[in-house]
Design a protein around this motif. Structure first.
Motif, PDB file in Angstrom:
ATOM      1  N   LEU A  53      -0.743  -5.426   5.722  1.00 41.29           N
ATOM      2  CA  LEU A  53      -0.542  -4.269   4.851  1.00 41.29           C
ATOM      3  C   LEU A  53       0.905  -3.826   4.999  1.00 41.29           C
ATOM      4  O   LEU A  53       1.436  -3.788   6.114  1.00 41.29           O
ATOM      5  CB  LEU A  53      -1.487  -3.134   5.237  1.00 41.29           C
ATOM      6  N   LEU A  54       1.541  -3.491   3.873  1.00 41.93           N
ATOM      7  CA  LEU A  54       2.956  -3.120   3.868  1.00 41.93           C
ATOM      8  C   LEU A  54       3.132  -1.761   3.221  1.00 41.93           C
ATOM      9  O   LEU A  54       2.757  -1.568   2.060  1.00 41.93           O
ATOM     10  CB  LEU A  54       3.755  -4.150   3.069  1.00 41.93           C
ATOM     11  N   GLU A  55       3.705  -0.823   3.973  1.00 42.46           N
ATOM     12  CA  GLU A  55       3.985   0.530   3.476  1.00 42.46           C
ATOM     13  C   GLU A  55       5.499   0.746   3.506  1.00 42.46           C
ATOM     14  O   GLU A  55       6.148   0.482   4.519  1.00 42.46           O
ATOM     15  CB  GLU A  55       3.305   1.557   4.380  1.00 42.46           C
ATOM     16  N   ALA A  56       6.060   1.228   2.412  1.00 36.91           N
ATOM     17  CA  ALA A  56       7.497   1.500   2.337  1.00 36.91           C
ATOM     18  C   ALA A  56       7.884   2.633   3.279  1.00 36.91           C
ATOM     19  O   ALA A  56       7.136   3.603   3.433  1.00 36.91           O
ATOM     20  CB  ALA A  56       7.887   1.863   0.908  1.00 36.91           C
ATOM     21  N   THR A  57       9.051   2.499   3.888  1.00 34.57           N
ATOM     22  CA  THR A  57       9.560   3.566   4.746  1.00 34.57           C
ATOM     23  C   THR A  57      10.598   4.426   4.025  1.00 34.57           C
ATOM     24  O   THR A  57      10.976   5.471   4.514  1.00 34.57           O
ATOM     25  CB  THR A  57      10.178   3.015   6.046  1.00 34.57           C
ATOM     26  N   HIS A  58      11.074   3.953   2.869  1.00 38.29           N
ATOM     27  CA  HIS A  58      11.988   4.749   2.053  1.00 38.29           C
ATOM     28  C   HIS A  58      11.864   4.327   0.594  1.00 38.29           C
ATOM     29  O   HIS A  58      11.366   3.245   0.281  1.00 38.29           O
ATOM     30  CB  HIS A  58      13.435   4.661   2.547  1.00 38.29           C
ATOM     31  N   GLU A  59      12.315   5.206  -0.293  1.00 33.58           N
ATOM     32  CA  GLU A  59      12.085   5.052  -1.730  1.00 33.58           C
ATOM     33  C   GLU A  59      12.764   3.850  -2.367  1.00 33.58           C
ATOM     34  O   GLU A  59      12.336   3.386  -3.420  1.00 33.58           O
ATOM     35  CB  GLU A  59      12.514   6.321  -2.470  1.00 33.58           C
ATOM     36  N   VAL A  61       0.843  -1.197   0.000  1.00 32.34           N
ATOM     37  CA  VAL A  61       0.000   0.000   0.000  1.00 32.34           C
ATOM     38  C   VAL A  61       0.880   1.250   0.000  1.00 32.34           C
ATOM     39  O   VAL A  61       1.996   1.230   0.511  1.00 32.34           O
ATOM     40  CB  VAL A  61      -0.981   0.027   1.201  1.00 32.34           C
ATOM     41  N   LYS A  62       0.345   2.321  -0.557  1.00 33.23           N
ATOM     42  CA  LYS A  62       1.086   3.582  -0.578  1.00 33.23           C
ATOM     43  C   LYS A  62       1.036   4.293   0.762  1.00 33.23           C
ATOM     44  O   LYS A  62       2.019   4.905   1.181  1.00 33.23           O
ATOM     45  CB  LYS A  62       0.528   4.505  -1.667  1.00 33.23           C
ATOM     46  N   ILE A  95       9.221  -2.724  -1.123  1.00 25.31           N
ATOM     47  CA  ILE A  95       7.805  -2.387  -1.302  1.00 25.31           C
ATOM     48  C   ILE A  95       7.650  -1.147  -2.187  1.00 25.31           C
ATOM     49  O   ILE A  95       6.772  -1.101  -3.055  1.00 25.31           O
ATOM     50  CB  ILE A  95       7.090  -2.204   0.053  1.00 25.31           C
ATOM     51  N   ALA A  96       8.504  -0.159  -1.991  1.00 25.02           N
ATOM     52  CA  ALA A  96       8.450   1.035  -2.847  1.00 25.02           C
ATOM     53  C   ALA A  96       8.713   0.659  -4.302  1.00 25.02           C
ATOM     54  O   ALA A  96       8.023   1.135  -5.215  1.00 25.02           O
ATOM     55  CB  ALA A  96       9.462   2.075  -2.376  1.00 25.02           C
TER      56      ALA A  96
END
Length: 134
Positions: free
Chosen positions: A54-60, A11-12, A64-65
């Protein structure tokens, strides 16, 4: 493999997605956890006997990003519960699967985890999960 442990969804925005999935499931998540080694914040929902992560990126440059940039939000992986992750890694490697983590690492929700490359499993990223015993 014992059962599907969880389904991971990239997820974003974790806050927005927690709200959306809370409405969908009729209940709130039970846990939020940061996994710095994977560059993600996670949120877990329990739906009956099943779990959704749910997985959200912590950096670019996190996996996941990169996944979201390439494929957009959606199902990222299917995780399977195993009793002995080391034995399962060895078995799957002998069966010809490409193992991304020959040594399990600590993941979210009190699990040791390892992944199989999607190229060796019909395009599906497979996660093996073993509960860490106290």
């Amino acid at each position: 493999m014992n059962k599907i442990e969880h389904i991971g969804i990239a997820v974003k925005n974790l806050d927005d997605s927690n709200e959306l999935f809370s409405k969908l499931f009729g209940k709130s998540h039970y846990k939020i956890e940061k996994v710095a080694s994977e560059g993600v914040n996670t949120s877990f929902f329990k739906v009956g006997e099943n779990k959704i992560e749910l997985l959200e990126a912590t950096h670019e440059d996190s996996p996941i990003a990169k996944f979201i940039a390439k494929k957009g939000e959606g199902i990222h992986h299917i995780a399977f519960d195993v009793d002995d992750i080391d034995a399962e890694i060895k078995r799957l490697k002998n069966e010809g699967f490409k193992v991304l983590n020959e040594t399990p690492k600590k993941g979210a929700d009190n699990k040791l985890v390892a992944f199989l490359h999607p190229k060796s499993s019909n395009g599906v990223l497979i996660e093996l999960c073993q509960t860490i015993k106290p």
